[in-house]
Write an enzyme that holds these catalytic residues in place. Structure first.
Site, PDB file in Angstrom:
ATOM      1  N   HIS A  43      -3.863 -16.574  -2.608  1.00  0.00           N
ATOM      2  CA  HIS A  43      -4.228 -16.602  -1.180  1.00  0.00           C
ATOM      3  C   HIS A  43      -4.214 -18.043  -0.668  1.00  0.00           C
ATOM      4  O   HIS A  43      -5.255 -18.597  -0.306  1.00  0.00           O
ATOM      5  CB  HIS A  43      -5.617 -15.961  -0.980  1.00  0.00           C
ATOM      6  CG  HIS A  43      -5.642 -14.534  -1.388  1.00  0.00           C
ATOM      7  ND1 HIS A  43      -6.050 -14.111  -2.625  1.00  0.00           N
ATOM      8  CD2 HIS A  43      -5.250 -13.419  -0.713  1.00  0.00           C
ATOM      9  CE1 HIS A  43      -5.929 -12.799  -2.702  1.00  0.00           C
ATOM     10  NE2 HIS A  43      -5.438 -12.357  -1.574  1.00  0.00           N
ATOM     11  N   HIS A  63       0.845  -1.203   0.000  1.00  0.00           N
ATOM     12  CA  HIS A  63       0.000   0.000   0.000  1.00  0.00           C
ATOM     13  C   HIS A  63       0.878   1.250   0.000  1.00  0.00           C
ATOM     14  O   HIS A  63       0.639   2.193  -0.757  1.00  0.00           O
ATOM     15  CB  HIS A  63      -0.892   0.025   1.244  1.00  0.00           C
ATOM     16  CG  HIS A  63      -1.752  -1.191   1.408  1.00  0.00           C
ATOM     17  ND1 HIS A  63      -2.009  -1.748   2.630  1.00  0.00           N
ATOM     18  CD2 HIS A  63      -2.405  -1.959   0.503  1.00  0.00           C
ATOM     19  CE1 HIS A  63      -2.789  -2.808   2.477  1.00  0.00           C
ATOM     20  NE2 HIS A  63      -3.034  -2.957   1.192  1.00  0.00           N
ATOM     21  N   CYS A  73      -9.341 -12.554  -3.007  1.00  0.00           N
ATOM     22  CA  CYS A  73      -9.436 -11.768  -4.248  1.00  0.00           C
ATOM     23  C   CYS A  73     -10.803 -11.101  -4.365  1.00  0.00           C
ATOM     24  O   CYS A  73     -10.983 -10.241  -5.207  1.00  0.00           O
ATOM     25  CB  CYS A  73      -9.245 -12.653  -5.478  1.00  0.00           C
ATOM     26  SG  CYS A  73      -7.666 -13.473  -5.578  1.00  0.00           S
ATOM     27  N   LYS A 105       8.478 -14.726  -0.961  1.00  0.00           N
ATOM     28  CA  LYS A 105       7.249 -13.948  -0.776  1.00  0.00           C
ATOM     29  C   LYS A 105       7.142 -13.521   0.695  1.00  0.00           C
ATOM     30  O   LYS A 105       7.439 -14.299   1.592  1.00  0.00           O
ATOM     31  CB  LYS A 105       6.050 -14.830  -1.171  1.00  0.00           C
ATOM     32  CG  LYS A 105       4.753 -14.075  -1.308  1.00  0.00           C
ATOM     33  CD  LYS A 105       3.689 -15.026  -1.859  1.00  0.00           C
ATOM     34  CE  LYS A 105       2.296 -14.623  -1.647  1.00  0.00           C
ATOM     35  NZ  LYS A 105       1.656 -13.485  -1.801  1.00  0.00           N
TER      36      LYS A 105
HETATM   37  N1  MSP Z   1      -9.307  -3.133  -2.909  1.00  0.00           N
HETATM   38  C1  MSP Z   1      -8.593  -3.676  -4.016  1.00  0.00           C
HETATM   39  C2  MSP Z   1      -8.283  -2.592  -5.035  1.00  0.00           C
HETATM   40  C3  MSP Z   1      -9.471  -1.851  -5.546  1.00  0.00           C
HETATM   41  S1  MSP Z   1      -9.017  -0.574  -6.643  1.00  0.00           S
HETATM   42  C4  MSP Z   1     -10.420  -0.054  -7.353  1.00  0.00           C
HETATM   43  C5  MSP Z   1      -7.278  -4.295  -3.553  1.00  0.00           C
HETATM   44  N2  MSP Z   1      -6.806  -3.896  -2.374  1.00  0.00           N
HETATM   45  S2  MSP Z   1      -5.462  -4.451  -1.670  1.00  0.00           S
HETATM   46  O1  MSP Z   1      -5.406  -3.775  -0.408  1.00  0.00           O
HETATM   47  O2  MSP Z   1      -5.512  -5.873  -1.620  1.00  0.00           O
HETATM   48  O3  MSP Z   1      -4.230  -4.147  -2.563  1.00  0.00           O
HETATM   49  C6  MSP Z   1      -4.007  -2.992  -3.257  1.00  0.00           C
HETATM   50  C7  MSP Z   1      -2.671  -2.865  -3.942  1.00  0.00           C
HETATM   51  O4  MSP Z   1      -1.574  -3.269  -3.134  1.00  0.00           O
HETATM   52  C8  MSP Z   1      -2.578  -3.650  -5.242  1.00  0.00           C
HETATM   53  O5  MSP Z   1      -2.167  -2.761  -6.272  1.00  0.00           O
HETATM   54  C9  MSP Z   1      -1.501  -4.663  -4.974  1.00  0.00           C
HETATM   55  O6  MSP Z   1      -0.770  -4.961  -6.120  1.00  0.00           O
HETATM   56  C10 MSP Z   1      -0.647  -3.911  -3.972  1.00  0.00           C
HETATM   57  N3  MSP Z   1       0.232  -4.824  -3.259  1.00  0.00           N
HETATM   58  C11 MSP Z   1      -0.104  -5.777  -2.335  1.00  0.00           C
HETATM   59  N4  MSP Z   1       1.046  -6.447  -1.995  1.00  0.00           N
HETATM   60  C12 MSP Z   1       2.093  -5.954  -2.678  1.00  0.00           C
HETATM   61  C13 MSP Z   1       3.486  -6.163  -2.656  1.00  0.00           C
HETATM   62  N5  MSP Z   1       4.050  -7.090  -1.927  1.00  0.00           N
HETATM   63  N6  MSP Z   1       4.252  -5.361  -3.449  1.00  0.00           N
HETATM   64  C14 MSP Z   1       3.729  -4.319  -4.174  1.00  0.00           C
HETATM   65  N7  MSP Z   1       2.431  -4.078  -4.191  1.00  0.00           N
HETATM   66  C15 MSP Z   1       1.576  -4.981  -3.587  1.00  0.00           C
HETATM   67  O7  MSP Z   1      -6.731  -5.089  -4.278  1.00  0.00           O
END
Ligand code: MSP
Length: 506
Positions: A146, A20, A128, A296
């Site tokens: 997941h 995030h 997801c 990971k």
């Molecule tokens: N709520 C949805 C997005 C809705 S947008 C209209 C969602 N949320 S999330 O909290 O799961 O993740 C959001 C973002 O965080 C995604 O772009 C995801 O790729 C990013 N990341 C989560 N883990 C990550 C890493 N380890 N590295 C980089 N970004 C990653 O999906």
């Protein structure tokens, strides 16, 4: 000139994590870059409050759902503020105006006959928030994204959006607009997703299962599927369906991680086509951060990187710098607290911080507490100045997400050259003899004027530290549109005590 940059809105089923922090910081860097070029900016980031997993997270803590959402929302906002993310709009999908607009979009599509009601039997991944086909699952029937969550079997009646009627049109759009999805590898991946006929997209959840969501305008027994609701934020933030959103929308770019390419590259464009709305200008896709050694990140392995912990230990710019510098466009990049600390030491402290303390401390001690003024220049001085102009030129131009690491690389290379220049010219030796004393002054002038240019450029990336360095050098007026320019060091001005820019940490 306008630019509208969006980040994904984040699920609030846990605290903000490095993924995030990353996307929102990159969006902030792009915002600062474009502002430096004279653009008017709109940066939106925020939280995705609906759906099953947020609902269950509140239940697990035994909190009333609204209280839970308020708590998490405040937490995300606070972290982004600490990270220096200058968002213009903080999204909450629980906002009444957003919910009304989502219902309006659904009704419009429904009225066109593109939404149908039918029974669906299938597998659902809560992680997801998506239905999965058998081919999407691992051999033991789990979601590969997941693996620790059990997928669920559902047998429900729901509403579905017809996607197939727009598939060819979307493929044509991708072909006609080579910049629509960047980088190229993700553009190809998206085209693969669109190569086969598309199944209808389930856009509802029965209230018997999920209550946290936007009620369907045409059937009150259902709430809207969380992705339909969340994607619509990109338009509702700028006031859709009221007029006035169009100028921003025409310049909209979405920053997204590779795991959410399908919702952004397939569902969202098709929803927009179904609602007769234009598509966003661009999808900038990034890969993920993984732990050291390419493992990971996970809480059980203990290799997660907590953005707050890093900020407390090393300062916000250590994190911003590492993310900007070491992100790779189309493959995963490694991160750990140790790697961030090493980069802080070797690049920020030893290269950039060192230049400031070498040059400014020397000037304060030896030139009556003042910054030196420009004197005659040698070929070596001119060569260094040209190197710095070339290395920073990219920050005076439009930057896309994938360009960021290369621009950081050239700046840090220039900082290494600047340190070499000081070593070689050795003003401390020149200063010892009356004959070469003036030359010492000229060397320090050249070095500090180059450092000023670098710090002006780095205001886009590490604004706190760059701002401190510029304040130390008495640089106050930075022209916009910005481009690297020589000889703007306020020579002759009084220097205050020089504080270390990147203090050593134990
Ligand atoms: N709520 C949805 C997005 C809705 S947008 C209209 C969602 N949320 S999330 O909290 O799961 O993740 C959001 C973002 O965080 C995604 O772009 C995801 O790729 C990013 N990341 C989560 N883990 C990550 C890493 N380890 N590295 C980089 N970004 C990653 O999906």
């Amino acid at each position: 000139m306008k630019s509208y940059i969006t980040t994904p809105i984040y699920y609030v089923n846990g605290s903000p994590h490095i993924g995030h922090a990353f996307t929102s910081i990159m969006a902030d860097i792009l915002k600062r870059n474009r502002q430096a070029l004279g653009y008017e900016l709109m940066l939106s980031t925020g939280v995705d409050e609906h759906g099953q997993k947020n609902q269950e997270a509140a239940q697990e803590l035994g909190m009333p759902v609204e209280e839970y959402l308020d708590m998490r929302c405040a937490e995300f906002r606070d972290v982004f503020e600490k990270l220096g993310v200058e968002f213009d709009y903080f999204v909450r999908t629980s906002r009444e105006g957003h919910k009304k607009a989502v219902a309006e979009m659904e009704q419009r599509i429904f009225d066109k006959g593109l939404i149908v009601k039918k029974q669906y039997t299938g597998t659902y991944c809560k992680g997801c928030e998506e239905f999965k086909k058998e081919s999407d699952l691992t051999e033991d029937g789990q979601c590969p994204l997941h693996p620790t969550m059990q997928v669920e079997q559902t047998d429900e009646t729901n509403y579905f959006l017809k996607m197939e009627p727009f598939r060819e049109q979307l493929l044509k759009h991708i072909d006609d607009n080579s910049d629509f999805v960047q980088p190229e590898s993700f553009r190809n991946e998206l085209k693969k997703m669109l190569a086969e006929p598309l199944e209808d997209l389930c856009i509802s959840r029965p209230k018997s299962r999920v209550t946290l969501g936007v009620e369907l305008p045409f059937d009150t027994d259902f709430v809207t599927y969380v992705w339909f609701d969340a994607l619509a934020n990109y338009l509702t933030n700028i006031g859709w369906p009221e007029d006035g959103y169009q100028d921003w929308w025409a310049e909209c770019e979405h920053m997204i991680g590779k795991d959410i390419l399908k919702p952004h590259g397939v569902y969202w464009p098709l929803m927009l086509m179904a609602a007769d709305l234009p598509l966003p200008k661009k999808l900038s896709v990034h890969s993920h951060w993984v732990g050291a050694g390419g493992v990971k990140m996970s809480k059980s392995i203990g290799n997660t990187v907590d953005p707050i912990e890093v900020m407390d230990k090393l300062g916000v710019d250590a994190l911003r710098w590492y993310l900007a510098r070491h992100m790779r466009a189309d493959s995963d990049s490694q991160i750990s607290v140790e790697l961030i600390a090493q980069t802080y030491e070797s690049e920020l402290n030893n290269k950039l911080g060192n230049l400031l303390s070498r040059g400014a401390k020397f000037a304060r001690k030896n030139f009556d507490g003042k910054l030196p003024v420009k004197g005659p220049l040698t070929a070596e001085d001119e060569a260094l100045r040209q190197t710095v102009l070339d290395a920073t030129a990219g920050m005076g131009e439009w930057i896309d997400l994938a360009d960021i690491p290369a621009r950081m690389q050239s700046i840090i290379n220039a900082a290494a050259e600047m340190n070499n220049y000081f070593d070689k010219q050795a003003p401390w030796t020149l200063f010892k003899s009356e004959e070469t004393k003036d030359r010492a002054r000229d060397v320090v002038y050249v070095g500090l004027d180059c450092l000023r240019i670098v710090m002006e450029a780095l205001q886009q990336v590490i604004p706190v530290s760059a701002g401190k360095a510029l304040a130390t050098l008495n640089v106050t007026d930075i022209a916009r549109p910005w481009k690297p320019e020589l000889d703007r060091l306020p020579g002759g001005s009084e220097l205050d005590e020089i504080e270390p820019l990147f203090p050593r940490v134990q």
